[in-house]
Scaffold this active site. Structure first.
Site, PDB file in Angstrom:
ATOM      1  NE  ARG A  37     -21.069  45.262 -13.115  1.00 41.50           N
ATOM      2  CZ  ARG A  37     -22.278  45.688 -13.515  1.00 41.50           C
ATOM      3  NH1 ARG A  37     -23.359  45.437 -12.791  1.00 41.50           N
ATOM      4  NH2 ARG A  37     -22.402  46.373 -14.633  1.00 41.50           N
ATOM      5  CG  HIS A  56     -27.937  45.768  -8.775  1.00 42.19           C
ATOM      6  ND1 HIS A  56     -27.125  44.743  -9.195  1.00 42.19           N
ATOM      7  CD2 HIS A  56     -28.141  46.553  -9.866  1.00 42.19           C
ATOM      8  CE1 HIS A  56     -26.853  44.903 -10.497  1.00 42.19           C
ATOM      9  NE2 HIS A  56     -27.454  45.983 -10.926  1.00 42.19           N
ATOM     10  CB  CYS A  92     -31.585  46.747 -12.569  1.00 45.26           C
ATOM     11  SG  CYS A  92     -29.876  47.055 -13.025  1.00 45.26           S
ATOM     12  CD  GLN A 115     -24.978  49.210 -10.296  1.00 52.98           C
ATOM     13  OE1 GLN A 115     -24.858  50.404 -10.125  1.00 52.98           O
ATOM     14  NE2 GLN A 115     -25.305  48.696 -11.475  1.00 52.98           N
TER      15      GLN A 115
HETATM   16  N1  HSE Z   1     -26.977  48.775 -15.901  1.00 54.53           N
HETATM   17  C1  HSE Z   1     -27.214  47.852 -14.853  1.00 54.53           C
HETATM   18  C2  HSE Z   1     -25.951  47.188 -14.406  1.00 54.53           C
HETATM   19  C3  HSE Z   1     -28.143  46.762 -15.257  1.00 54.53           C
HETATM   20  O1  HSE Z   1     -24.975  47.251 -15.154  1.00 54.53           O
HETATM   21  O2  HSE Z   1     -25.906  46.631 -13.332  1.00 54.53           O
HETATM   22  C4  HSE Z   1     -29.468  46.986 -15.777  1.00 54.53           C
HETATM   23  O3  HSE Z   1     -30.200  48.082 -15.547  1.00 54.53           O
END
Ligand code: HSE
Length: 376
Positions: A274, A281, A142, A169
């Site tokens: 995150r 995102h 993503c 993210q």
């Molecule tokens: N790996 C990505 C995430 C999500 O953890 O935000 C999907 O691609």
């Protein structure tokens, strides 16, 4: 695909109840895709139960492990996850099934035989794959897909010498349980200080002490592993053991594969973080341009890539109104703003982008690949 002209291709859908699958079905309904196909819904746990009604009445759920039933489909679309792909895809191919496999999971992404699909950016790679007989069409990570939806125009114009991307993210990228837990954590934080918040005369350091205590004791962390509400987590996905998280490795590896540049890759690298957003995102990028260019020219190149790109003026009101997860969530917009040169020179560009991780980041490229395959 061998069917008589006018026949609707039989499309098997697996993993349609999960988060990405549910968004995919929602989008397919909205775009009238079900009228163009003969859908068959499969389940790995509920075979025989009624399938969802997508316009032609309720059918019955097929068994997601039934090779013969799966192999009767012209196209299979899986949002079931990498374990399912790893189990069923090799068996289907070994049994001689030569239908098209469209997949949200990462399992097959870097296979030479697979194309990573993001058609507004790499229709040329998809078309070359079709011409070469490719049958495996895999959605990208993503973060990488959203980055390329924002800056793919600059790559296409050959303007990018290298790029860093620092990500912010959303919880949805980690999963549905993590989204739920993020909200629960927010509730715990609020509850920890509620009495003091209600009193305008209370001291902010007392409120902060309550919140700090909640981080230590009260927060649910079964899904996320740590407090995310009121905090952030500067590690996404597995530790590759060389200083990189797997998410960070994907930027360069998948990014160049999507662009068809794996033979002569452009360095794309950065840190993945995150944050407590729900499903958008965001990314802050630094781009070293191959030559100096004006902002107007660069914005034109970016905006020319596809109709979903929204250039947000680099001004406070527009930025705060339009360049946030709260503004973009649930839409197909790819917002790009904070566009300016850096102090290092007119060949250095910075920008910030926001996109919905479940739409262009996951479901939409798969849906559009299905439309490409059925030629509509
Ligand atoms: N790996 C990505 C995430 C999500 O953890 O935000 C999907 O691609």
């Amino acid at each position: 695909m061998g069917e008589p002209a006018g026949a609707r291709p039989k499309v098997g859908l697996i993993g349609w109840r999960g988060m990405v699958g549910a968004v995919l079905i929602e989008r397919m309904r909205a775009e009238g895709d079900f009228a163009l196909i003969e859908p068959e819904f499969f389940s790995t746990t509920q075979a025989g139960r009624p399938a969802p009604d997508v316009g032609s009445g309720h059918g019955t759920l097929g068994n997601g492990y039934d090779l013969e039933a799966l192999a009767r489909c012209d196209i299979l679309v899986s949002c079931q996850g990498g374990d399912y792909t790893g189990k069923m895809h090799p068996q289907l191919r070994a049994a001689g099934w030569d239908g098209h496999w469209i997949d949200a999971a990462s399992a097959l992404r870097m296979n030479d035989a697979a194309v990573i699909v993001l058609d507004p950016v790499n229709r040329h790679v998809i078309d070359a794959g079709l011409a070469a007989g490719c049958r495996d069409w895999i959605g990208g990570n993503c973060t990488v897909s959203l980055m390329l939806m924002a800056f793919g125009g600059l790559f296409r114009a050959g303007l990018v010498e290298w790029m860093t991307t620092m990500t912010y993210q959303a919880a949805s990228g980690a999963g549905a349980q993590q989204m739920r837990e993020l909200l629960a954590q927010m509730g715990v934080l609020h509850a920890s200080a509620r009495g003091l918040l209600d009193d305008p005369a209370s001291a902010i350091l007392d409120i902060d002490r309550r919140a700090r205590a909640a981080f230590d004791d009260a927060m649910p962390t079964a899904a996320i592993g740590q407090p995310l509400a009121g905090s952030l987590l500067p590690w996404v996905d597995r530790d590759l053991g060389n200083g990189y998280s797997r998410e960070e490795w994907k930027a360069g590896a998948e990014g160049n594969k999507i662009l068809g540049l794996s033979g002569d890759p452009v360095p794309i690298d950065g840190l993945c973080v995150r944050v407590g957003a729900m499903r958008c995102h965001s990314q802050a990028v630094t781009i070293k341009l191959r030559r100096p260019a004006t902002l107007t020219a660069l914005e034109q190149v970016m905006a020319g890539l596809h109709p979903w790109l929204r250039i947000i003026p680099n001004e406070v009101e527009a930025t705060l109104a339009c360049l946030t997860p709260a503004a973009v969530t649930g839409t197909l917009d790819i917002a790009v703003g904070r566009i300016r040169h850096l102090a290092m020179g007119e060949d250095y560009l910075t920008a910030f982008t926001v996109g919905d991780q479940l739409l262009w980041g996951a479901a939409e490229p798969l849906r559009r690949m299905l439309r490409i395959l059925i030629g509509r």
